[in-house]
Design an enzyme around this catalytic site. Structure first.
Site, PDB file in Angstrom:
ATOM      1  N   ASP A 250      67.263  43.526 105.710  1.00  0.00           N
ATOM      2  CA  ASP A 250      67.475  42.096 105.576  1.00  0.00           C
ATOM      3  C   ASP A 250      68.844  41.918 104.895  1.00  0.00           C
ATOM      4  O   ASP A 250      69.412  42.875 104.359  1.00  0.00           O
ATOM      5  CB  ASP A 250      66.349  41.422 104.771  1.00  0.00           C
ATOM      6  CG  ASP A 250      66.298  39.917 105.041  1.00  0.00           C
ATOM      7  OD1 ASP A 250      67.296  39.365 105.566  1.00  0.00           O
ATOM      8  OD2 ASP A 250      65.272  39.280 104.729  1.00  0.00           O
TER       9      ASP A 250
HETATM   10  C1  BGC Z   1      66.357  36.157 105.877  1.00  0.00           C
HETATM   11  C2  BGC Z   1      66.235  36.738 107.266  1.00  0.00           C
HETATM   12  C3  BGC Z   1      67.359  36.221 108.128  1.00  0.00           C
HETATM   13  C4  BGC Z   1      68.667  36.614 107.488  1.00  0.00           C
HETATM   14  C5  BGC Z   1      69.883  36.184 108.261  1.00  0.00           C
HETATM   15  C6  BGC Z   1      67.733  36.356 105.286  1.00  0.00           C
HETATM   16  O1  BGC Z   1      67.874  35.608 104.137  1.00  0.00           O
HETATM   17  O2  BGC Z   1      65.385  36.718 105.027  1.00  0.00           O
HETATM   18  O3  BGC Z   1      64.982  36.388 107.805  1.00  0.00           O
HETATM   19  O4  BGC Z   1      67.244  36.720 109.421  1.00  0.00           O
HETATM   20  O5  BGC Z   1      68.739  36.003 106.197  1.00  0.00           O
HETATM   21  O6  BGC Z   1      70.055  34.814 108.220  1.00  0.00           O
END
Ligand code: BGC
Length: 685
Positions: A250
């Site tokens: 993530d």
């Molecule tokens: C989230 C993800 C997301 C990523 C990109 C993160 O803060 O947990 O689910 O895909 O950001 O935006």
């Protein structure tokens, strides 16, 4: 009741049917290996982290490897090249799960896949599938509810729909992301059986059945080790299920170069915090990592990109890949399936048209497209979407609809019914924080005020999960959980309250009726329950309820929910008859008949729960193992056939670290919810 006896030997776990969509072949692996052998060490280091705008992989033009574009997320295409865009906005995850409709979810995945191609996106960052544990989790709305079987089936349908369009899906967040409060810091601590039976199941089916192209790890540590640097999670589990595609972190969830390199994750997103050339080269020079460690990651990334054809296709945005009218239809059809009718006193719904039947609409969510906040949000295709108020106005001239900005007592008294549109929104329910259980005094007072003026109040609420309805639940006639229904949500809810379509959503989690009634809640490390003064005080949350989460805990903990898992009313009644079980393949077919005994056409979600009579280990009193949603016209009957494979009877055995099936008698419960069982048939394994 018919008893079916079968001599049971050892059944292999379900030979899941393999869906269409790209799969990694030996030829893809060979081609990737050849490319890796031609890459310099610098190129290998670049390849294992995100590039450009935090949503791209690294491209090597001299080897014909393009940079691949990614975008959020589970409800549509949010962003392209660093900018938020407009794109078809579908219902949120919990709404998709509440649909219990594999076909509609498949179409939603396909629709988002088409939108991705139209915008030149190759990898979509969705679906989000973490199991619902507490009402407070800020991301429940993105996820698929509390049951691993329902969540797995929903996820597999979504992924298959998307990947059949040639777009790679990323299932997230692996694993045990059940709270947003201090999501980088709090370790999710659970035992092996609980993790496998409840929290891994959806990811596993996404790998084994749907062949998901990419997996995103979660922010939280699991039993003390951060997911992005956790070899047990990735190497001992995910890879052993057969995932040969990409594993990415993530965004900003890495801490240590060596732990990341050895942890089994391939791609650090959004950029090279720990995999910067200096840090990686230092470890190479010290001999603690080798080039082979980098090769493995590049190999996984490249073989997945090759399998999806990304090295050979034109990756430019192709507006012709999306038919907007079809997308709108898909968004409308899935939005019809999710809303759950909790209460319908005196059959107030469906409302009736007519000049004399004034329908007043009021509330903070009536005139706005609502969604939870964070990366799941999408700007609707036309920039506006259909709000609830607009949807009701769209019903046409036969309907007398008045939208109120403020509670006008004269209109509210005169109205035949009042729809009060309340709920959370992107500021109050979001990624990055947990939410309150209460909607707040302002909204509760509004419902009470309206109910004091008019006896026919219909509450339509937006939320990702349960919230406190006690301040007004007994003062209103109807309650609909409308989740966050996307850009067509207003038209869909209007179709339901007007009776054009009968409601058919069913609860994908247990609605306890009070926060503290949820047995898992006392272990949930939310700030409201456990105020912290410093970062170290609550470094972990224990999953003390174990496998007895949600409805699995009803009998175990002896707590009755207000509304059971699987529950939801409609505008008719159904009668269940003629259950039988026959051997089919390496499992059973459960068949029964559902007759629509009321006055409206409606879809019935028939649910099959399995109960072991004499389990050799503690097991939940019932577990969902099959369901189907079929349209049953009024007066007509529909035959349901639901297959139960060996996995429907198995549990995770901690001694062998594998799934196990005990011979013996199992009761097959067939019903309209986890607590509304209409038929029962035994089988002997
Ligand atoms: C989230 C993800 C997301 C990523 C990109 C993160 O803060 O947990 O689910 O895909 O950001 O935006």
């Amino acid at each position: 009741m018919k008893k079916f006896t079968l001599v049971f030997f050892f059944l292999l776990l379900a030979g899941a049917s393999i869906s269409a969509g790209p799969r990694i072949t030996q030829a893809d692996k060979d081609r990737a290996a050849k490319l890796v052998s031609q890459m310099t060490i610098e190129e290998k280091i670049e390849m294992i982290s995100g590039k450009i705008d935090a949503f791209h992989t690294y491209g090597i033009p001299r080897l014909g490897i393009p940079s691949i574009r990614m975008a959020d997320g589970p409800q549509g295409v949010r962003n392209v090249d660093g900018k938020n865009i407009q794109s078809t906005f579908y219902p949120c995850g919990v709404s998709a799960a509440a649909s219990w409709n594999r076909d509609a979810v498949h179409e939603m995945g396909a629709g988002i896949g088409c939108a991705a191609k139209a915008h030149g996106v190759q990898i979509m960052l969705g679906p989000g599938v973490n199991i619902y544990r507490s009402a407070l989790c800020g991301r429940n709305f993105e996820y698929y509810g509390e049951d691993p079987y329902l969540a797995s089936e929903t996820a597999a349908s979504f992924i298959e729909g998307m990947q059949e369009q040639g777009v790679m899906s990323t299932i997230k967040h692996f694993a045990l992301n059940q709270q947003e409060y201090d999501r980088h810091g709090v370790s999710s601590n659970a035992d092996e059986r609980t993790i496998n039976e409840i929290y891994f199941a959806t990811f596993r089916k996404a790998v084994e059945k749907a062949g998901v192209g990419a997996v995103m790890t979660s922010y939280n540590p699991i039993n003390g080790t951060h997911a992005a640097e956790n070899p047990w999670l990735v190497k001992e589990n995910l890879r052993k299920w057969g995932h040969e595609g990409i594993v990415m972190t993530d965004w900003t969830s890495t801490y240590n170069t060596l732990d990341f390199i050895k942890g089994g994750v391939d791609l650090e997103m959004p950029r090279n915090y720990v995999t910067n050339p200096k840090a990686v080269k230092e470890l190479l020079a010290n001999g603690v990592i080798s080039e082979a460690d980098l090769d493995e990651k590049c190999q996984n990334i490249l073989q997945a990109l090759i399998a999806f054809g990304f090295l050979d296709k034109n990756l430019e945005a192709d507006p012709s890949a999306e038919d907007n009218a079809l997308s709108q239809k898909r968004a409308y059809e899935i939005a019809l399936e999710g809303p759950v009718l909790l209460k319908n006193e005196n059959g107030i719904l469906p409302l009736k048209p007519g000049k004399k039947n004034l329908i007043a609409i009021i509330g903070p969510n009536a005139n706005t497209i609502v969604c939870g906040g964070g990366s799941g949000w999408v700007n609707p295709e036309d920039g506006k979407g259909i709000t609830l108020a607009q949807g009701m106005l769209n019903l046409g001239k036969k309907w007398n609809v008045k939208v109120l900005e403020t509670p006008d007592p004269a209109v509210l008294k005169k109205a035949a019914a009042v729809i009060v549109s309340i709920g959370f929104n992107k500021n109050t329910e979001s990624e990055g924080r947990d939410r309150e259980y209460s909607l707040g005094d302002e909204q509760n007072s509004l419902v009470q005020e309206v109910a004091a003026l008019n006896p026919n109040v219909v509450v339509v609420a937006n939320s990702g999960g349960e919230f406190d309805i006690t301040p007004w639940a007994d003062k209103v006639k109807a309650i609909i959980l409308d989740w966050y229904p996307g850009q067509e949500g207003g038209n869909a809810i209007a179709a339901i309250v007007s009776g054009k379509v009968s409601p058919s959503g069913r609860l994908p989690f247990t609605f306890w009726g009070a926060l503290e009634k949820n047995p898992a809640q006392k272990w949930y490390a939310a700030p409201a329950l456990h105020p912290r003064k410093n970062r170290d005080r609550y470094p972990f949350t224990t999953y003390g309820e174990g496998i007895f989460l949600g409805y699995r805990g009803v009998e175990h903990f002896g707590v009755q929910p207000l509304y059971a898992f699987g529950y939801g009313l409609t505008y008719t009644t159904f009668e269940y008859t003629d259950a039988s079980v026959t051997k089919a393949g390496n499992g059973f077919d459960v068949t029964f008949t559902v007759r629509n005994t009321g006055k409206a056409d409606a879809k019935e979600v028939a649910q099959v729960y399995v109960v072991p009579e004499n389990p050799s280990v503690m097991r939940p009193a019932r577990e969902l193992k099959g369901y189907d949603k079929l349209l049953v016209p009024k007066g007509a009957s529909q035959k349901y056939t639901i297959h139960l494979g060996p996995e429907a009877f198995s549990y995770y055995d901690v001694k062998t670290h594998d799934w196990k099936l005990d011979p013996g008698i199992y009761r097959i419960l067939i019903g309209a919810s986890s607590q509304d069982i209409r038929l029962e048939v035994p089988v002997t394994l």
